[in-house]
Motif scaffolding. Structure first.
Motif: not given
Length: 357
Positions: A5-29
């Motif tokens: 998309g237009v660069g990583e301008d969407c801010l979210g919270w994501a899990a990185r592995d099966a622990s399921g722990v969420l933390s801030p994450y930037k990505f593109s739409r």
């Protein structure tokens, strides 16, 4: 949906592995398409599906996982060919954001049953191969077909849980004609789905009986939610007293439980609908055949049903009972959800708590 998309301008919270722990994450739409709606997310409900895919319970999680499929927000941009929404509209997005748009179910407004498979709002694979990312994020870009108008008089925080919890019970209740005033409804389980079934049942003019394993929910069921009766399901005397008295039962419980005792409570031609996901469904044939009863299952609902439900809730002032939380509390909320410690739906205040640090 996540794509180039237009660069990583969407801010979210994501899990990185099966622990399921969420933390801030930037990505593109993806870039706004001609038929797309760009939505600033204000609220997102917390559903058990968020637990399932952040923790890889089905073995198909595609990390990083940005959960959330009970999305409410405000339109900030629209594509050139969008006809149903304009900037400033209040809208919702539910459990899916795409479908083939050409099969018999899509053509009937029942896209959830798309023969090619509807594309889940998060942890799904869209038709362009990208992995979808959900509502624990600052904005989302969605084709207008999968967006729903929310009246501005209806609070966005209340609207969010309607997009999964609400429609999961509303759709089968209407399909199986549980909206006939004067009829009787049993609701098994009093969580996010069950409490909405009670509210819809009362709005439809039904006599509602709540079944729970815990006596502690009696006061809430009767006084707060307006149920007519409350039965502890392990109380044999109370259960026997209701034999052949219910026209309908909607079962929202996902824990394993016996089905025959509940089947015995249905009248002749009674209907039992399962919306929970226990590990198995088992009952003796006589429980079904004697009395010519019907057993059915259901998931969420099509676009037609979802928009109808939102209108019904607004017209009848039906609001989920919610606990509004900041996104920083999301990990604790998921733990509490697992422990059934919520009355009755967590809703993340995305707009006021999701900030770039």
């Amino acid at each position: 949906m996540s794509s180039k998309g237009v660069g990583e301008d969407c801010l979210g919270w994501a899990a990185r592995d099966a622990s399921g722990v969420l933390s801030p994450y930037k990505f593109s739409r993806r870039t706004l398409g001609n038929e797309d709606v760009h939505i600033k997310i204000t609220h997102c409900g917390v559903c058990f599906a968020d637990v399932v895919w952040t923790r890889n319970k089905h073995g198909d999680s595609k990390y990083p996982v940005v959960p959330g499929h009970e999305i409410a927000g405000i339109v900030t941009k629209v594509g050139a060919n969008v006809h149903h929404f304009k900037v400033g509209d209040h809208v919702g997005v539910g459990t899916y954001i795409n479908s083939c748009r050409d099969c018999e179910y899509c053509n009937d407004g029942q896209e959830v049953h798309c023969t090619k498979g509807s594309v889940y709002t998060f942890n799904g694979v869209d038709f362009d191969g990208t992995i979808t990312k959900g509502g624990y994020s600052s904005y989302i870009v969605v084709h207008e077909r999968y967006c729903f108008m929310i009246p501005k008089s209806y609070p966005l925080a209340s609207a969010a849980p309607l997009l999964c919890a609400g429609i999961t019970v509303y759709s089968p209740m209407v399909r199986h004609k549980m909206n006939q005033p004067g009829k009787s409804l049993g609701v098994i389980g009093l969580g996010g789905l069950g409490h909405m079934a009670v509210k819809f049942g009362k709005a439809f003019g039904l006599s509602v009986t709540v079944f729970s394993t815990s006596i502690s929910k009696k006061e809430e069921a009767l006084s707060l939610l307006g149920a007519d009766k409350f039965v502890v399901s392990s109380n044999q005397e109370e259960m026997t007293a209701l034999a052949k008295s219910l026209d309908f039962i909607i079962d929202t419980a996902s824990g394993d439980h016996s089905f025959d005792p509940y089947m015995s409570l249905l009248k002749t031609y009674g209907v039992f609908v399962l919306v929970g996901f226990p590990s198995q469904v088992k009952f003796i044939p006589a429980s079904l055949n004697i009395g010519s009863k019907t057993v059915a299952g259901s998931v969420t609902g099509g676009t037609k049903d979802i928009q109808e439900m939102i209108g019904f809730c607004a017209a009848n002032e039906i609001h989920p009972n919610i606990e509004v939380i900041p996104i920083e509390y999301a990990n604790e909320a998921l733990e509490r959800l697992i422990n059934r410690d919520v009355k009755y739906r967590f809703v993340i205040d995305v707009e006021n708590s999701l900030k770039e640090k």
